[in-house]
Design a protein around this motif. Structure first.
Motif, PDB file in Angstrom:
ATOM      1  N   TYR A   1     -12.095  -4.284 -11.646  1.00  0.00           N
ATOM      2  CA  TYR A   1     -12.007  -3.287 -12.703  1.00  0.00           C
ATOM      3  C   TYR A   1     -11.698  -4.023 -14.006  1.00  0.00           C
ATOM      4  CZ  TYR A   1     -11.295  -0.516  -8.454  1.00  0.00           C
ATOM      5  OH  TYR A   1     -11.420   0.042  -7.204  1.00  0.00           O
ATOM      6  N   TYR A   2     -12.752  -4.476 -14.664  1.00  0.00           N
ATOM      7  CA  TYR A   2     -12.553  -5.353 -15.814  1.00  0.00           C
ATOM      8  C   TYR A   2     -11.920  -4.616 -16.987  1.00  0.00           C
ATOM      9  CZ  TYR A   2     -15.389  -8.713 -13.265  1.00  0.00           C
ATOM     10  OH  TYR A   2     -15.858  -9.579 -12.319  1.00  0.00           O
ATOM     11  N   THR A   3     -12.293  -3.370 -17.194  1.00  0.00           N
ATOM     12  CA  THR A   3     -11.722  -2.592 -18.291  1.00  0.00           C
ATOM     13  C   THR A   3     -10.211  -2.464 -18.139  1.00  0.00           C
ATOM     14  OG1 THR A   3     -13.740  -1.338 -18.697  1.00  0.00           O
ATOM     15  CG2 THR A   3     -11.683  -0.309 -19.373  1.00  0.00           C
ATOM     16  N   GLU A   4      -9.759  -2.236 -16.905  1.00  0.00           N
ATOM     17  CA  GLU A   4      -8.325  -2.063 -16.642  1.00  0.00           C
ATOM     18  C   GLU A   4      -7.641  -3.395 -16.330  1.00  0.00           C
ATOM     19  OE1 GLU A   4     -10.759  -0.478 -15.107  1.00  0.00           O
ATOM     20  OE2 GLU A   4     -10.612   1.607 -15.771  1.00  0.00           O
ATOM     21  N   ASP A   5      -8.414  -4.465 -16.138  1.00  0.00           N
ATOM     22  CA  ASP A   5      -7.910  -5.802 -15.816  1.00  0.00           C
ATOM     23  C   ASP A   5      -7.185  -5.828 -14.471  1.00  0.00           C
ATOM     24  OD1 ASP A   5      -7.622  -8.504 -16.139  1.00  0.00           O
ATOM     25  OD2 ASP A   5      -5.850  -8.387 -17.419  1.00  0.00           O
ATOM     26  N   VAL A   6      -7.851  -5.284 -13.454  1.00  0.00           N
ATOM     27  CA  VAL A   6      -7.303  -5.257 -12.097  1.00  0.00           C
ATOM     28  C   VAL A   6      -8.410  -5.674 -11.127  1.00  0.00           C
ATOM     29  CG1 VAL A   6      -6.321  -3.809 -10.261  1.00  0.00           C
ATOM     30  CG2 VAL A   6      -5.647  -3.438 -12.646  1.00  0.00           C
ATOM     31  N   ALA A   7      -8.056  -6.475 -10.127  1.00  0.00           N
ATOM     32  CA  ALA A   7      -9.000  -6.869  -9.086  1.00  0.00           C
ATOM     33  C   ALA A   7      -8.381  -6.601  -7.713  1.00  0.00           C
ATOM     34  CB  ALA A   7      -9.372  -8.347  -9.210  1.00  0.00           C
ATOM     35  N   LEU A   8      -9.202  -6.057  -6.815  1.00  0.00           N
ATOM     36  CA  LEU A   8      -8.773  -5.757  -5.445  1.00  0.00           C
ATOM     37  C   LEU A   8      -9.471  -6.707  -4.486  1.00  0.00           C
ATOM     38  CD1 LEU A   8      -7.352  -3.836  -3.377  1.00  0.00           C
ATOM     39  CD2 LEU A   8      -9.468  -2.472  -3.405  1.00  0.00           C
ATOM     40  N   TYR A   9      -8.690  -7.364  -3.622  1.00  0.00           N
ATOM     41  CA  TYR A   9      -9.210  -8.304  -2.627  1.00  0.00           C
ATOM     42  C   TYR A   9      -8.758  -7.860  -1.235  1.00  0.00           C
ATOM     43  CZ  TYR A   9      -9.614 -11.516  -6.649  1.00  0.00           C
ATOM     44  OH  TYR A   9      -9.908 -12.099  -7.855  1.00  0.00           O
ATOM     45  N   ARG A  10      -9.425  -8.414  -0.220  1.00  0.00           N
ATOM     46  CA  ARG A  10      -8.944  -8.224   1.147  1.00  0.00           C
ATOM     47  C   ARG A  10      -9.141  -9.521   1.931  1.00  0.00           C
ATOM     48  NH1 ARG A  10     -13.518  -3.993   2.511  1.00  0.00           N
ATOM     49  NH2 ARG A  10     -15.329  -5.361   2.618  1.00  0.00           N
ATOM     50  N   ILE A  11      -8.243  -9.750   2.866  1.00  0.00           N
ATOM     51  CA  ILE A  11      -8.321 -10.927   3.731  1.00  0.00           C
ATOM     52  C   ILE A  11      -9.502 -10.772   4.685  1.00  0.00           C
ATOM     53  CG2 ILE A  11      -7.148 -12.150   5.610  1.00  0.00           C
ATOM     54  CD1 ILE A  11      -4.532 -11.654   4.239  1.00  0.00           C
ATOM     55  N   VAL A  12     -10.227 -11.872   4.904  1.00  0.00           N
ATOM     56  CA  VAL A  12     -11.381 -11.853   5.805  1.00  0.00           C
ATOM     57  C   VAL A  12     -11.237 -12.957   6.853  1.00  0.00           C
ATOM     58  CG1 VAL A  12     -12.963 -10.852   4.127  1.00  0.00           C
ATOM     59  CG2 VAL A  12     -12.690 -13.333   4.221  1.00  0.00           C
ATOM     60  N   ASP A  13     -11.983 -12.799   7.944  1.00  0.00           N
ATOM     61  CA  ASP A  13     -12.053 -13.822   8.997  1.00  0.00           C
ATOM     62  C   ASP A  13     -10.666 -14.221   9.507  1.00  0.00           C
ATOM     63  OD1 ASP A  13     -14.820 -13.861   8.572  1.00  0.00           O
ATOM     64  OD2 ASP A  13     -14.635 -15.388   7.011  1.00  0.00           O
ATOM     65  N   THR A  14      -9.803 -13.224   9.673  1.00  0.00           N
ATOM     66  CA  THR A  14      -8.416 -13.468  10.069  1.00  0.00           C
ATOM     67  C   THR A  14      -7.994 -12.435  11.112  1.00  0.00           C
ATOM     68  OG1 THR A  14      -7.880 -14.362   7.884  1.00  0.00           O
ATOM     69  CG2 THR A  14      -6.031 -13.647   9.240  1.00  0.00           C
ATOM     70  N   PRO A  15      -7.364 -12.841  12.217  1.00  0.00           N
ATOM     71  CA  PRO A  15      -6.921 -11.889  13.235  1.00  0.00           C
ATOM     72  C   PRO A  15      -5.941 -10.856  12.676  1.00  0.00           C
ATOM     73  CG  PRO A  15      -6.834 -14.129  14.073  1.00  0.00           C
ATOM     74  CD  PRO A  15      -7.097 -14.237  12.607  1.00  0.00           C
ATOM     75  N   ALA A  16      -6.009  -9.649  13.205  1.00  0.00           N
ATOM     76  CA  ALA A  16      -5.157  -8.551  12.734  1.00  0.00           C
ATOM     77  C   ALA A  16      -3.679  -8.875  12.897  1.00  0.00           C
ATOM     78  CB  ALA A  16      -5.512  -7.267  13.488  1.00  0.00           C
ATOM     79  N   GLU A  17      -3.327  -9.600  13.959  1.00  0.00           N
ATOM     80  CA  GLU A  17      -1.905  -9.900  14.173  1.00  0.00           C
ATOM     81  C   GLU A  17      -1.367 -10.866  13.122  1.00  0.00           C
ATOM     82  OE1 GLU A  17      -4.213 -12.090  17.528  1.00  0.00           O
ATOM     83  OE2 GLU A  17      -4.357 -10.241  16.347  1.00  0.00           O
ATOM     84  N   VAL A  18      -2.233 -11.695  12.535  1.00  0.00           N
ATOM     85  CA  VAL A  18      -1.808 -12.566  11.435  1.00  0.00           C
ATOM     86  C   VAL A  18      -1.552 -11.732  10.186  1.00  0.00           C
ATOM     87  CG1 VAL A  18      -2.484 -14.471   9.919  1.00  0.00           C
ATOM     88  CG2 VAL A  18      -3.031 -14.556  12.363  1.00  0.00           C
ATOM     89  N   ILE A  19      -2.483 -10.825   9.879  1.00  0.00           N
ATOM     90  CA  ILE A  19      -2.334  -9.961   8.699  1.00  0.00           C
ATOM     91  C   ILE A  19      -1.085  -9.102   8.817  1.00  0.00           C
ATOM     92  CG2 ILE A  19      -3.397  -8.035   7.450  1.00  0.00           C
ATOM     93  CD1 ILE A  19      -6.124  -9.204   8.209  1.00  0.00           C
ATOM     94  N   ALA A  20      -0.782  -8.658  10.016  1.00  0.00           N
ATOM     95  CA  ALA A  20       0.377  -7.780  10.221  1.00  0.00           C
ATOM     96  C   ALA A  20       1.699  -8.469   9.909  1.00  0.00           C
ATOM     97  CB  ALA A  20       0.384  -7.267  11.658  1.00  0.00           C
ATOM     98  N   LYS A  21       1.725  -9.793   9.905  1.00  0.00           N
ATOM     99  CA  LYS A  21       2.965 -10.524   9.620  1.00  0.00           C
ATOM    100  C   LYS A  21       3.265 -10.585   8.116  1.00  0.00           C
ATOM    101  CE  LYS A  21       5.197 -12.456  12.092  1.00  0.00           C
ATOM    102  NZ  LYS A  21       6.370 -12.079  12.909  1.00  0.00           N
ATOM    103  N   ILE A  22       2.295 -10.291   7.266  1.00  0.00           N
ATOM    104  CA  ILE A  22       2.452 -10.484   5.820  1.00  0.00           C
ATOM    105  C   ILE A  22       3.213  -9.309   5.213  1.00  0.00           C
ATOM    106  CG2 ILE A  22       1.255 -10.910   3.652  1.00  0.00           C
ATOM    107  CD1 ILE A  22      -1.168 -11.825   5.338  1.00  0.00           C
ATOM    108  N   PRO A  23       4.334  -9.558   4.541  1.00  0.00           N
ATOM    109  CA  PRO A  23       5.100  -8.465   3.916  1.00  0.00           C
ATOM    110  C   PRO A  23       4.281  -7.753   2.840  1.00  0.00           C
ATOM    111  CG  PRO A  23       6.380 -10.504   4.017  1.00  0.00           C
ATOM    112  CD  PRO A  23       4.978 -10.871   4.367  1.00  0.00           C
TER     113      PRO A  23
END
Length: 352
Positions: free
Chosen positions: A196-218
């Motif tokens: 969102y360049y006008t608002e200066d915000v970018a949304l990302y998501r983790i890829v190629d990573t097991p769900a149990e690894v993502i679940a550990k991230i606060p």
């Protein structure tokens, strides 16, 4: 009266505990995002385009968008076929000879690598690529796989959030020891979901990573309320004053609302505007705090939520002595309240 004192003390102790959790490497939602060349080649790996980012749940991260359309100027490595298709055919004889001097080809990886980082060489390469209109904006480099964004996690112990089983799931090439910071580093790849360049915000998501690894991230949830005035419950979570490794949580004060206007220079894709509502913030901000979250302390829920994102550390008219050069701290900032992107963000991430 004695009972009331104990209640207040317990509440204060809980608030302090939550603040410490926000800056602790094992419990904080704040990380760094960097674009990595040759991520799976430790001897050739380089890190670029360092920016703050924070986890809002389910592997989704928010940061700013303005760094995406900045130009790197040159590339440290590039797929040999891509180089031939998009650069080589545009070069004249003398330019080709210069580029041949500065890049070598590895027949095994089928990549061309920068021979050295001498400033004069980099200046020469940058001028050639600029003349040939080769797009070195970070968003384009990621799209073409030349270098890709990763979230960087660093710990004092050689474990990912103190979990030995999860740590064993990491590829050895995606972890290293940072001798300067005395920290163990883990890297997870992300992809850009929306910018969102006008608002200066970018949304990302983790890829190629097991769900149990993502679940550990606060993570922390998003609060989309538009705050009209500050009541001493707004905080900025950013890198520490001494560098990007540590974290700082400081009180921030909303001094006003802006219907913002600014121009971002983009020679490749065309200039665009910074617009829509912003907070005018007063507090402490270090150089490189873009992408840091503003947290609102919800006293009813007795918890922190994310309300806004640091966009511009200081407008020129707001900087110390009206001079940004050499200033590594600022007293004013411009932040994007996530209220302006509520519908769009929720369409991507739901109600995380």
């Amino acid at each position: 009266m004695f009972l009331q004192f104990d209640i207040n003390k317990d509440a204060n102790d809980e608030l302090v505990h939550q603040k410490l959790a926000l800056i602790n490497e094992e419990t904080s939602p704040l990380m760094r995002m960097m674009w990595i060349y040759n991520a799976d080649e430790p001897n050739r790996r380089t890190f670029e385009n360092n920016i703050c980012t924070f986890h809002i749940g389910n592997g989704y991260f928010l940061s700013v968008a303005h760094n995406l359309r900045m130009q790197a100027g040159f590339v440290r490595s590039i797929d040999a076929d891509l180089y031939r298709a998009e650069i080589l055919q545009k070069l004249d004889g003398s330019q080709n000879r210069l580029m041949e001097q500065h890049y070598f080809t590895d027949e095994y990886t089928r990549k061309r690598y920068l021979a050295n980082s001498d400033p004069a060489n980099l200046h020469t390469i940058t001028n050639i690529l600029k003349q040939k209109r080769f797009d070195t904006r970070w968003v384009t480099l990621a799209q073409k796989g030349i270098c890709t964004p990763h979230v960087i996690f660093q710990f004092r112990e050689n474990m990912f959030y103190k979990d030995a089983d999860i740590t064993r799931q990491f590829d050895a090439n995606m972890q290293l020891y940072d001798a300067d910071a005395h920290k163990y580093t883990f890297m997870l790849p992300v992809e850009l979901v929306a910018a969102y360049y006008t608002e200066d915000v970018a949304l990302y998501r983790i890829v190629d990573t097991p769900a149990e690894v993502i679940a550990k991230i606060p993570s922390l949830p998003v609060c989309y309320d538009l705050l009209e005035e500050d009541n001493a419950k707004l905080y900025c979570l950013q890198s520490s004053p001494g560098g990007a490794v540590g974290r700082l949580l400081n009180i921030a004060r909303i001094e006003g609302l802006l219907d913002h206007f600014g121009v971002f220079q983009d020679d490749i894709g065309g200039n665009y505007l910074f617009e829509r509502y912003r907070y005018l913030i007063k507090g402490y901000f270090r150089f490189g705090s873009s992408g840091a979250p503003y947290l609102y302390y919800n006293s009813a829920r007795n918890s922190f939520v994310i309300n806004a994102i640091q966009s511009e550390a200081s407008g020129v008219q707001l900087s110390i002595k009206n001079d940004r050069e050499g200033n590594y701290q600022y007293v004013n900032a411009i932040a994007t309240p996530l209220h302006v992107l509520k519908d769009s963000l929720q369409s991507h991430i739901g109600r995380v």
